[in-house]
Scaffold this active site. Sequence first.
Site, PDB file in Angstrom:
ATOM      1  N   ASP A  41       0.817  -1.134   0.098  1.00  0.00           N
ATOM      2  CA  ASP A  41      -0.006  -0.023   0.106  1.00  0.00           C
ATOM      3  C   ASP A  41       0.764   1.322   0.008  1.00  0.00           C
ATOM      4  O   ASP A  41       2.062   1.042  -0.083  1.00  0.00           O
ATOM      5  CB  ASP A  41      -0.995  -0.058   1.129  1.00  0.00           C
ATOM      6  CG  ASP A  41      -2.243   0.362   0.607  1.00  0.00           C
ATOM      7  OD1 ASP A  41      -2.392   1.272  -0.049  1.00  0.00           O
ATOM      8  OD2 ASP A  41      -3.381   0.194   1.474  1.00  0.00           O
ATOM      9  N   GLU A  73      -0.964   1.782  -5.057  1.00  0.00           N
ATOM     10  CA  GLU A  73      -0.365   2.818  -4.985  1.00  0.00           C
ATOM     11  C   GLU A  73      -1.361   4.122  -5.448  1.00  0.00           C
ATOM     12  O   GLU A  73      -1.287   5.210  -5.845  1.00  0.00           O
ATOM     13  CB  GLU A  73       0.880   3.605  -5.350  1.00  0.00           C
ATOM     14  CG  GLU A  73       1.344   3.026  -6.867  1.00  0.00           C
ATOM     15  CD  GLU A  73       1.056   4.306  -7.713  1.00  0.00           C
ATOM     16  OE1 GLU A  73      -0.235   4.398  -8.320  1.00  0.00           O
ATOM     17  OE2 GLU A  73       1.996   5.088  -7.712  1.00  0.00           O
ATOM     18  N   TRP A  74      -2.813   3.473  -5.885  1.00  0.00           N
ATOM     19  CA  TRP A  74      -3.832   4.279  -6.193  1.00  0.00           C
ATOM     20  C   TRP A  74      -3.984   4.896  -7.532  1.00  0.00           C
ATOM     21  O   TRP A  74      -4.722   6.058  -7.707  1.00  0.00           O
ATOM     22  CB  TRP A  74      -3.968   5.150  -4.770  1.00  0.00           C
ATOM     23  CG  TRP A  74      -4.130   4.708  -3.442  1.00  0.00           C
ATOM     24  CD1 TRP A  74      -4.121   3.399  -3.174  1.00  0.00           C
ATOM     25  CD2 TRP A  74      -3.265   5.300  -2.394  1.00  0.00           C
ATOM     26  NE1 TRP A  74      -3.663   3.238  -1.854  1.00  0.00           N
ATOM     27  CE2 TRP A  74      -3.340   4.657  -1.440  1.00  0.00           C
ATOM     28  CE3 TRP A  74      -3.048   6.702  -2.282  1.00  0.00           C
ATOM     29  CZ2 TRP A  74      -2.660   5.099  -0.041  1.00  0.00           C
ATOM     30  CZ3 TRP A  74      -2.532   6.997  -1.075  1.00  0.00           C
ATOM     31  CH2 TRP A  74      -2.541   6.296  -0.040  1.00  0.00           C
ATOM     32  N   ASP A  91      -9.865   3.393  -3.895  1.00  0.00           N
ATOM     33  CA  ASP A  91     -10.552   2.180  -3.420  1.00  0.00           C
ATOM     34  C   ASP A  91     -11.891   2.230  -4.033  1.00  0.00           C
ATOM     35  O   ASP A  91     -12.558   3.408  -4.196  1.00  0.00           O
ATOM     36  CB  ASP A  91     -10.724   2.211  -2.016  1.00  0.00           C
ATOM     37  CG  ASP A  91      -9.165   1.770  -1.271  1.00  0.00           C
ATOM     38  OD1 ASP A  91      -8.393   1.699  -1.873  1.00  0.00           O
ATOM     39  OD2 ASP A  91      -9.233   2.034  -0.046  1.00  0.00           O
TER      40      ASP A  91
END
Length: 391
Positions: free
Chosen positions: A153, A186-187, A208
Amino acid sequence: MNRMSTVPFAVLSVIALAVTGGQCLDNGLGLKPQMGWNSWNHFHCGINEQLIKDTADRMVSTGLLAAGYVYLNLDDCWAKTRDNTTHVVAPDPVAFPSGMKALGDYVHSKGLKFGVYSDSGSKTCAGRPGSLGYEDIDAKTYAEWGVDYLKFDNCNSGGSKPEVRYPVMRDALNKTGRPIFFSMCEWGVDNPATWAPKVGNSWRTTGDISDNWKSMISRADQNEPLYPYAGPGGWNDPDMLEVGNGHMTTAEDTTHFSLWALMKAPLLVGCDVSKMSPETVSILTNKEVIEVSQDELGKQGHRVSNSSTLQEVWAIPMSDESMAVVLLNRNGNETQTVTVDFHADLGWPAGTKATPRDLWKQKDLEAVTDKYTSAALEPHSVEMLRFHAQH
């Protein structure tokens, strides 16, 4: 209909190869999009040893393992402390009294692979020990536990760039000598599709996901244009599946799974597998839809046409020269048909005759020439088909 591109798929494949060729992480993993289960979407921090063992059992008994879901992945909240002397991370002793090596052994005994979670920052998103500065120690520890998969993450990074932090763990994992799938969470920060193929086996392209239509379809929209960057060894990841978590309709869950399969997104089940409805099991284990996801050609499907009335065509070439197609009624209020044009949308010559197979009904349909129009599709629903051109 607005045709997104009239460039034939053969040409698009060359473009994609030019973007991704020779750039994927060479650790022998991720040759096809990963399939498995992850604890976060349903359980969040409410995980423990017995839950994971029960989930392993259920993945076998429900047919998920047989369908290809091989990874059982713990998300955040399994870790508790880091030893002051050795700096080795330790699990929560109340939730995981037998330790991670014993739990991994149990998961492996069921024919599954074992995955854990950490963070590239000083702490995880839930405030547990992160791996920043301890990458080599953590990677060695994971290898000793028999870990097969790491979700990594992006919280509590101190403002450093993911392009700097993530390669450190990649190198640490590779030094262990154990094959560990590296899932970068890492979005979508700093456009990872442009640099992450050399770092991870998959990389998150979005924030998310939540269990509702708006969240799911927006993740699909964000992920869709990145199709040139995905391929064997490295995949765009619009986040885990919400199928079966109860806040979308069966039609919406079916659409969700269809788009993820077509986009070669990771298929990571996120529901409580002990409480799946027959409809959920049927969606998640549909062999013909999974075949699209796992096709060895490894091309990510994408949107090829849409309309002002929210009718969309998504498509992907397959290794047997067929085309997999999703016809999507994105309209939330009206029943509509959707048409795929073989020439404009698929790049086939005018006059092409093809035999469609409905992948959800698992039924061959009558041959058609030049185009195919769906049955009336309810709001937010799809037809998913595979077209075989007749030569």
